[in-house]
Design an enzyme around this catalytic site. Structure first.
Site, PDB file in Angstrom:
ATOM      1  N   LYS A  35      58.911  40.145  30.653  1.00 22.06           N
ATOM      2  CA  LYS A  35      58.269  38.870  31.012  1.00 22.06           C
ATOM      3  C   LYS A  35      56.764  39.080  31.165  1.00 22.06           C
ATOM      4  O   LYS A  35      56.294  40.227  31.199  1.00 22.06           O
ATOM      5  CB  LYS A  35      58.883  38.340  32.309  1.00 22.06           C
ATOM      6  CG  LYS A  35      58.668  39.253  33.508  1.00 22.06           C
ATOM      7  CD  LYS A  35      59.482  38.787  34.707  1.00 22.06           C
ATOM      8  CE  LYS A  35      59.306  39.752  35.867  1.00 22.06           C
ATOM      9  NZ  LYS A  35      60.202  39.438  36.982  1.00 22.06           N
ATOM     10  N   ARG A 130      65.391  32.422  46.749  1.00 22.56           N
ATOM     11  CA  ARG A 130      64.615  31.837  45.662  1.00 22.56           C
ATOM     12  C   ARG A 130      65.623  31.069  44.795  1.00 22.56           C
ATOM     13  O   ARG A 130      65.995  29.969  45.144  1.00 22.56           O
ATOM     14  CB  ARG A 130      63.859  32.912  44.877  1.00 22.56           C
ATOM     15  CG  ARG A 130      62.757  33.586  45.707  1.00 22.56           C
ATOM     16  CD  ARG A 130      61.776  34.353  44.842  1.00 22.56           C
ATOM     17  NE  ARG A 130      62.458  35.158  43.829  1.00 22.56           N
ATOM     18  CZ  ARG A 130      61.862  36.097  43.088  1.00 22.56           C
ATOM     19  NH1 ARG A 130      60.573  36.351  43.264  1.00 22.56           N
ATOM     20  NH2 ARG A 130      62.528  36.776  42.195  1.00 22.56           N
ATOM     21  N   TYR A 253      25.928  43.481  44.730  1.00 21.47           N
ATOM     22  CA  TYR A 253      25.944  42.240  45.508  1.00 21.47           C
ATOM     23  C   TYR A 253      26.173  42.520  46.986  1.00 21.47           C
ATOM     24  O   TYR A 253      27.074  43.288  47.361  1.00 21.47           O
ATOM     25  CB  TYR A 253      27.036  41.308  44.991  1.00 21.47           C
ATOM     26  CG  TYR A 253      26.703  40.700  43.651  1.00 21.47           C
ATOM     27  CD1 TYR A 253      25.601  39.862  43.494  1.00 21.47           C
ATOM     28  CD2 TYR A 253      27.492  40.973  42.543  1.00 21.47           C
ATOM     29  CE1 TYR A 253      25.295  39.309  42.258  1.00 21.47           C
ATOM     30  CE2 TYR A 253      27.202  40.416  41.307  1.00 21.47           C
ATOM     31  CZ  TYR A 253      26.086  39.582  41.173  1.00 21.47           C
ATOM     32  OH  TYR A 253      25.789  39.046  39.948  1.00 21.47           O
ATOM     33  N   MET A 301      31.368  40.901  38.165  1.00 21.60           N
ATOM     34  CA  MET A 301      32.166  40.329  37.075  1.00 21.60           C
ATOM     35  C   MET A 301      32.273  41.304  35.899  1.00 21.60           C
ATOM     36  O   MET A 301      33.343  41.458  35.301  1.00 21.60           O
ATOM     37  CB  MET A 301      31.544  39.015  36.592  1.00 21.60           C
ATOM     38  CG  MET A 301      32.342  38.347  35.496  1.00 21.60           C
ATOM     39  SD  MET A 301      31.559  36.866  34.838  1.00 21.60           S
ATOM     40  CE  MET A 301      31.911  35.681  36.106  1.00 21.60           C
TER      41      MET A 301
END
Ligand code: PLP
Length: 356
Positions: A35, A130, A253, A301
């Site tokens: 998956k 679930r 940062y 990033m």
């Protein structure tokens, strides 16, 4: 020249890990869980390396169709079953096995026009709450299913909330026994943690996922260190900048790291937009030219900054392993407060992948 960040997928490691799984659970059939695009590895890229499996388990119709269109003829299991009654037409056409966890699905199966019966996995709620029928509802669901011409083989399926824990299966297995009483059905209960640590739950079909990719179901690399499992994904890049810091200088940062003394740091072309976890703190392990060192300062990033003290020879162009053989994905995940599953699934589409 493209940015130096890239991932490698090791086909041999996948084959090897599947062999380890078979060895750990002899005599059972294996659903290889692929998956989430094979846990971020790329289903189209990896499925052939797992072709010794007995079946593939996944969630998306698109992934199932990809496997069929690529030539996979053996079983495919939809772990969450179908989401809409109309999906049954595709289940029929592509000959998929579906989980059944709710009454509406039984009713939909009853009404569908199919070319042949469909095999089903009747899902028991083991206490995780679930998906699945409560133990006392299972016999009724089974009887309804068994009476339908559209139902092929029925297997009892369950999943565990706490399989990493040595005692985590005691109560859930009691519930499953209660559900299974008198039904004499094959069973599929075991995820990776059960495959490694709970042979009492192996039964007929196991469903390992994370171990195929060489990471730990518990989140701790140490827990699988002796199994021989090999990491399949490596995330690599290079140093693209070097800074010589003086005592008190800040980095990145928020100046989240400050040098205590003179220190060389390397700037690596990899950031959270590549899938590296933004929450990884200073101290998260990383390897530069084969030397273990650590992240310093905030993850940006597109860049991270690393201490070059243990590797004075390193400089621009030095190879960096963010995770892989030397730095286990579980170690990075743990430092960042998550699990290897999340990191591998989150490998960003902008990262080029090489299959070796
Ligand atoms: C994802 C999943 C698995 C595989 O879990 P791992 O911990 O990766 O081995 C097995 N069964 C079900 C129902 C799942 O959703």
């Amino acid at each position: 020249m493209s940015r130096p960040v890239f991932a490698t997928i090791d086909q041999q490691a996948l084959k090897h890990n599947l062999a380890i799984v078979r060895h750990a659970a002899p005599g059972t059939h294996v659903w290889s869980v692929v998956k989430a695009n094979a846990y971020g590895h790329g289903l189209a890229r990896v499925w052939e390396s797992l072709a010794q499996t007995d079946g593939f388990a996944l969630l998306n119709m698109e992934e199932a169709i990809l496997l069929r269109d690529s030539g996979w003829r053996k079983p495919i299991l939809l772990l969450e079953g179908f989401f809409h009654a109309s999906d049954l037409q595709l289940i029929d056409r592509y000959r998929l096995t579906t989980s059944i966890h709710s009454n509406w699905q039984i009713n939909a199966l009853a009404e569908a026009q199919l070319s042949a019966p469909v095999d089903v996995y009747l899902k028991v709620n083991s206490g995780m709450n679930r998906l699945g029928f409560r133990p006392e509802q299972v016999r009724g669901a089974f009887q309804k299913l068994r009476a339908l011409p559209n139902t092929g083989d029925i297997t009892l399926m369950a999943h565990f909330a706490d399989a990493e824990n040595p005692d985590g299966l005691i109560e859930p297995l009691q519930r499953i026994e209660q559900a299974a009483e008198g039904l004499n059905l094959p069973r599929s209960l075991s995820n990776s943690a059960c495959t490694l640590w709970h042979p009492e739950a192996h039964y007929d079909w196991i469903r390992p996922g994370i171990v195929l990719y060489g990471a730990s179901p518990s989140g701790d690399w140490q827990d699988i260190a002796s199994t021989g499992l090999k990491p399949v994904m490596t995330l690599s890049s290079e140093i693209i900048g070097v800074q010589q810091l003086s005592p008190g200088d800040g980095v990145g940062y928020g100046y989240r790291y400050r040098a205590q003394q003179a220190q060389r740091i390397g700037v690596v072309a990899c950031g959270y937009a590549d899938g590296y976890p933004r929450h990884a703190p200073s101290g998260t392990p990383v390897a530069v030219d084969g030397h273990l060192t650590q992240v310093v300062g905030a993850i940006s990033m597109d860049m991270i900054t690393v201490d070059l003290t243990p590797c004075p020879e390193a400089g621009i162009g030095s190879r960096v392993e963010l995770w892989g053989e030397q730095v286990k994905i579980d170690q990075v995940a743990k430092a960042a407060g998550t699990v290897g599953y999340e990191l591998m699934c989150a490998l960003a589409p902008r990262v080029p992948v090489k299959v070796i």
